[in-house]
Write an enzyme that holds these catalytic residues in place. Sequence first.
Site, PDB file in Angstrom:
ATOM      1  N   ALA A  79       3.873   1.571  -1.221  1.00  0.00           N
ATOM      2  CA  ALA A  79       4.624   1.533  -2.448  1.00  0.00           C
ATOM      3  C   ALA A  79       3.456   2.063  -3.388  1.00  0.00           C
ATOM      4  O   ALA A  79       3.909   3.099  -4.231  1.00  0.00           O
ATOM      5  CB  ALA A  79       4.998   0.352  -2.911  1.00  0.00           C
ATOM      6  N   TYR A  85       0.858  -1.281  -0.075  1.00  0.00           N
ATOM      7  CA  TYR A  85       0.159   0.027   0.194  1.00  0.00           C
ATOM      8  C   TYR A  85       0.771   1.244  -0.079  1.00  0.00           C
ATOM      9  O   TYR A  85       0.720   2.104  -0.786  1.00  0.00           O
ATOM     10  CB  TYR A  85      -0.720  -0.066   1.157  1.00  0.00           C
ATOM     11  CG  TYR A  85      -1.830   0.984   1.352  1.00  0.00           C
ATOM     12  CD1 TYR A  85      -2.986   1.308   0.260  1.00  0.00           C
ATOM     13  CD2 TYR A  85      -1.911   1.863   2.520  1.00  0.00           C
ATOM     14  CE1 TYR A  85      -3.965   2.313   0.531  1.00  0.00           C
ATOM     15  CE2 TYR A  85      -2.577   2.934   2.492  1.00  0.00           C
ATOM     16  CZ  TYR A  85      -3.780   2.730   1.570  1.00  0.00           C
ATOM     17  OH  TYR A  85      -4.814   4.048   1.732  1.00  0.00           O
ATOM     18  N   LYS A 133       0.747   4.245  -2.601  1.00  0.00           N
ATOM     19  CA  LYS A 133       0.563   5.663  -2.607  1.00  0.00           C
ATOM     20  C   LYS A 133       2.015   6.570  -2.585  1.00  0.00           C
ATOM     21  O   LYS A 133       1.764   7.431  -3.051  1.00  0.00           O
ATOM     22  CB  LYS A 133       0.061   5.548  -1.005  1.00  0.00           C
ATOM     23  CG  LYS A 133      -1.336   5.065  -1.019  1.00  0.00           C
ATOM     24  CD  LYS A 133      -2.304   5.571  -1.831  1.00  0.00           C
ATOM     25  CE  LYS A 133      -3.844   5.005  -1.438  1.00  0.00           C
ATOM     26  NZ  LYS A 133      -4.965   5.517  -2.583  1.00  0.00           N
TER      27      LYS A 133
END
Length: 245
Positions: free
Chosen positions: A155, A153, A157
């Site tokens: 990575a 997540y 975002k």
Amino acid sequence: MNHKIAVVTGGSRGIGKAIVLALAGAGYQIAFSYVRDEEAAMALRAEVEAMGRECLASQCDVKDGNSIKGFFERVEQQFERIDLLVNNAGITRDGLLATLSINDIAEVIQTNLIGTLLCCQQVVPGMMRQRSGCIINLSSVAAQKPGKGQSNYAAAKGGVEALTRALAVELAPRNIRVNAVAPGIVNTDMTAALLGAHEQEVQSRLLIKRLAEPQEIAEAVLYIAERGHYLTGEVLSVNGGLKMP
Ligand code: NAP
């Protein structure tokens, strides 16, 4: 009265729903997508129409390029332009990296990052022709201050934030602003599981000792769209002073 047209992905519930309602309240006509929850989507469309705004609610899986294309074709059939795109659709599949399946990794990157890129790709040509537009991407505090078990997540975002800056550079000459909003912990379905087990611990990390409500994230989106005329390539953090290790 504002007659601009906004597209919101993942608008059926949570933060996306609050964004749809805030934009409709500010006078926008709305197209929003959902993936599974048709009943919630239809109820929201009725709510927006009752506010006197035109509203398209249409199914779209942002993991699927063809589904995205079909959605934007339907938007184009109903509305003659798009002034604002809010890339809100997102998922988590938290877990320590060693325990994550390839699917857990791929779906999170595909939904949060590639889905955002592909939706931007759909609206950019029209915004370039009209020489105006605004794109707002939902990032997360996890991009800068991830919790344990958020490698996929965070990575995704982090990629959304880098994409936001890159597109801001690319599109500024055509008067298109690109920004992101990075919420902390918001009271939605996404956080419900986390809350059950760790509510006290989470609250102890917040300077403002409560979770955000979806409307508070929607207010930040509305601010960027309507008031932030000198903002581009920025990530606006709305996280109650969340401190992570
Ligand atoms: P949520 O309550 O779980 O809602 C997710 C929304 O995204 C739903 O409308 C869902 O549609 C849609 N969606 C999920 N997968 C999709 C797909 N493959 N294609 C299209 N739409 C899809 O989430 P939320 O808490 O409102 O989060 C919204 C955004 O804020 C996400 O990008 C999330 O990463 C970000 N964010 C949330 C928090 C938080 O604390 N909640 C914090 C930081 C950032 P259906 O209803 O049809 O399933």
